[in-house]
Write an enzyme that holds these catalytic residues in place. Structure first.
Site, PDB file in Angstrom:
ATOM      1  N   CYS A  49      45.835  58.221  60.489  1.00  0.00           N
ATOM      2  CA  CYS A  49      46.423  57.469  59.383  1.00  0.00           C
ATOM      3  C   CYS A  49      45.947  56.020  59.471  1.00  0.00           C
ATOM      4  O   CYS A  49      46.284  55.313  60.430  1.00  0.00           O
ATOM      5  CB  CYS A  49      47.949  57.521  59.433  1.00  0.00           C
ATOM      6  N   ASN A  85      44.926  64.387  63.174  1.00  0.00           N
ATOM      7  CA  ASN A  85      45.751  65.562  62.900  1.00  0.00           C
ATOM      8  C   ASN A  85      45.812  66.458  64.131  1.00  0.00           C
ATOM      9  O   ASN A  85      44.970  66.392  65.029  1.00  0.00           O
ATOM     10  CB  ASN A  85      45.135  66.368  61.757  1.00  0.00           C
ATOM     11  N   HIS A 111      52.873  69.482  58.312  1.00  0.00           N
ATOM     12  CA  HIS A 111      51.620  68.744  58.474  1.00  0.00           C
ATOM     13  C   HIS A 111      51.855  67.695  59.551  1.00  0.00           C
ATOM     14  O   HIS A 111      52.673  66.794  59.376  1.00  0.00           O
ATOM     15  CB  HIS A 111      51.240  68.089  57.138  1.00  0.00           C
ATOM     16  N   HIS A 125      50.549  64.985  62.801  1.00  0.00           N
ATOM     17  CA  HIS A 125      49.588  64.174  63.551  1.00  0.00           C
ATOM     18  C   HIS A 125      50.091  64.082  64.986  1.00  0.00           C
ATOM     19  O   HIS A 125      51.280  64.216  65.257  1.00  0.00           O
ATOM     20  CB  HIS A 125      49.440  62.794  62.912  1.00  0.00           C
ATOM     21  N   ARG A 157      38.951  67.561  54.375  1.00  0.00           N
ATOM     22  CA  ARG A 157      39.542  66.558  53.471  1.00  0.00           C
ATOM     23  C   ARG A 157      40.305  65.489  54.242  1.00  0.00           C
ATOM     24  O   ARG A 157      39.839  64.367  54.416  1.00  0.00           O
ATOM     25  CB  ARG A 157      40.454  67.241  52.444  1.00  0.00           C
ATOM     26  N   ASP A 158      41.466  65.817  54.770  1.00  0.00           N
ATOM     27  CA  ASP A 158      42.289  64.814  55.432  1.00  0.00           C
ATOM     28  C   ASP A 158      41.638  64.306  56.705  1.00  0.00           C
ATOM     29  O   ASP A 158      41.827  63.148  57.084  1.00  0.00           O
ATOM     30  CB  ASP A 158      43.667  65.405  55.752  1.00  0.00           C
TER      31      ASP A 158
END
Length: 327
Positions: free
Chosen positions: A254, A263, A221, A223, A28-29
Site C-alpha cells: 500500500c 499482499n 483481502h 496484506h 493487478r494489485d
C-alpha cells in the site's frame, strides 16, 4: 529442477471448508504498487503462467486513468495478449462507468469495484468521498448487471487506516452491505495496510454476516505487514469463509502506509491450505517457479517464503529471455 521439493504434511481440521478459491491479484494489485513498469507482454506472460499453475480466478489489470496508475496504463494491450483457459476468469478492476466501458470494449467479462471504509482513503485513492465511492460503485454494478457482467467488490481500509487509525466496524459493514445489496457477487473485506489480527478478523466477518451478507459472498483481502495474514486466514476459515485474495510472490504494497508490505503471497497461502487438506486446484511448484521467473526478470528478491525455500531446495525457473520473445 529437482523432484525432491518439500511438501506440507496434510493434517485436516474439522469444520473447515473442503475447497477454497484463491483469487489471484498479483497482475493487478501486485504490479500496480511496484515502482517498476512491467511491459504488457510480460504481464500477459505472467497471467498465462498463473493459469498454467491452476489459477482460475485472476484479476488481470485495472482500467483506471493512466495518470492515476502508470503501471497499468497498458490494460487493453494486456487483455489483447491474454489466452484465458475455458472456465477461467479474467477480471478487470474499473473505477467508474467510463472504466467499465473500456473493460467491456477490451473483452473483459467480469469486473471489480473498490469502495472505502474511511473518508481519508476515499479522498486519497478514489478521488471522492466515502459515500461518493459507494454511489459510483453501485452505479457500475447496476450497469454491469444490466449487461450480464458479474461484479466483485472491495471494501478497502476495513481494519485500519494510515490517516485515521482504527476504523469503526459499522463503516465496514455498511459499505459491504451496500455492495451486496447492489448486486456484487463477492465482497472482499480488505486489510489494506496489514494491521488485522485473528480476533479482529473474526469480529468484522461476524458483524458483516449478521448484517445480512452471507458467508458465501465474503472474501478476505490481506496484506502481511505484521506477519498476521495466515493467522487471519485461519480465523476466517473457521467461520466458513472460502475465498481469499493472494498475490504471486507477495507482490504489491500500500503506497499510502509507511512500512506496509505486500499482499499475502499466493504460495504461502496455498502451502497452509494444502497442509490443512483443503483443495485449491493450484500447483505449488508452478506458482513458486512463476515467482522466481518474475523475480529474476525484475532483479528483485521474492517476498514469498515458499518461493525462497523452494529455490534453496533446488527449484529453478526458465530464464526470462526465453519467454519475453514468445509473448
Amino acid at each position: 529442477m529437482t523432484d525432491a521439493l518439500p511438501a506440507p504434511r496434510v493434517v485436516r481440521e474439522e469444520g473447515l471448508p473442503a475447497r477454497v478459491t484463491v483469487f489471484e491479484v498479483g497482475p493487478r494489485d501486485g504490479l500496480q504498487a511496484e515502482t517498476d513498469i512491467i511491459p504488457a507482454l510480460i504481464k500477459a506472460q505472467l497471467c498465462r503462467r498463473l493459469y498454467a499453475a491452476g489459477s482460475r480466478d485472476v484479476e488481470v489489470t485495472s482500467f483506471v486513468p493512466p495518470t492515476w496508475i502508470p503501471q497499468l496504463a497498458d490494460a487493453e494491450q494486456v487483455v489483447a495478449a491474454l489466452e484465458v483457459p475455458e472456465g477461467a476468469r479474467a477480471v478487470g478492476l474499473v473505477p467508474n462507468l467510463r472504466g467499465l466501458q473500456r473493460a467491456l470494449d477490451a473483452g473483459i467479462r467480469e469486473v471489480s469495484v473498490v469502495v472505502s471504509a474511511t473518508e481519508s482513503f476515499a479522498q486519497a485513492n478514489l478521488n471522492t468521498t466515502r459515500s461518493g465511492a459507494i454511489d459510483r460503485a453501485v452505479e457500475v454494478i447496476a450497469e454491469a448487471t444490466r449487461q450480464g457482467v458479474p461484479v466483485r467488490g472491495y471494501v478497502s481500509m476495513a481494519f485500519g487506516d494510515p490517516w485515521e487509525g482504527s476504523v469503526e466496524s459499522d463503516a465496514v459493514v455498511s459499505a459491504a452491505g451496500a455492495l451486496h445489496e447492489a448486486g456484487a457477487r463477492t465482497i472482499a473485506i480488505s486489510d489494506t495496510i496489514g494491521v488485522a489480527t485473528p480476533g479482529h478478523t473474526a469480529s468484522i466477518i461476524g458483524e458483516t454476516r449478521a448484517a445480512g451478507v452471507p458467508v458465501e459472498a465474503i472474501a478476505l483481502h490481506l496484506h502481511d505487514t505484521y506477519g498476521q495474514s495466515l493467522a487471519n486466514v485461519h480465523a476466517a476459515l473457521r467461520l466458513g469463509v472460502a475465498e481469499f485474495d493472494a498475490s504471486v510472490g507477495g507482490l504489491g504494497r500500500c503506497p499510502y502506509a509507511k512500512g506496509a508490505t505486500g499482499n499475502l503471497a499466493t504460495e504461502d497461502l496455498v502451502w497452509m491450505l494444502h497442509g490443512l487438506g483443503i483443495e485449491t486446484g493450484l500447483d505449488l511448484r508452478a506458482l513458486a517457479a512463476t515467482t522466481l521467473w518474475l523475480s529474476r526478470l525484475r532483479n528483485v528478491r521474492p517476498a514469498s517464503n515458499v518461493a525462497r525455500a523452494f529455490a534453496a531446495a533446488g527449484l529453478d525457473a526458465p530464464e526470462p529471455a526465453q519467454e519475453v520473445t514468445t509473448a
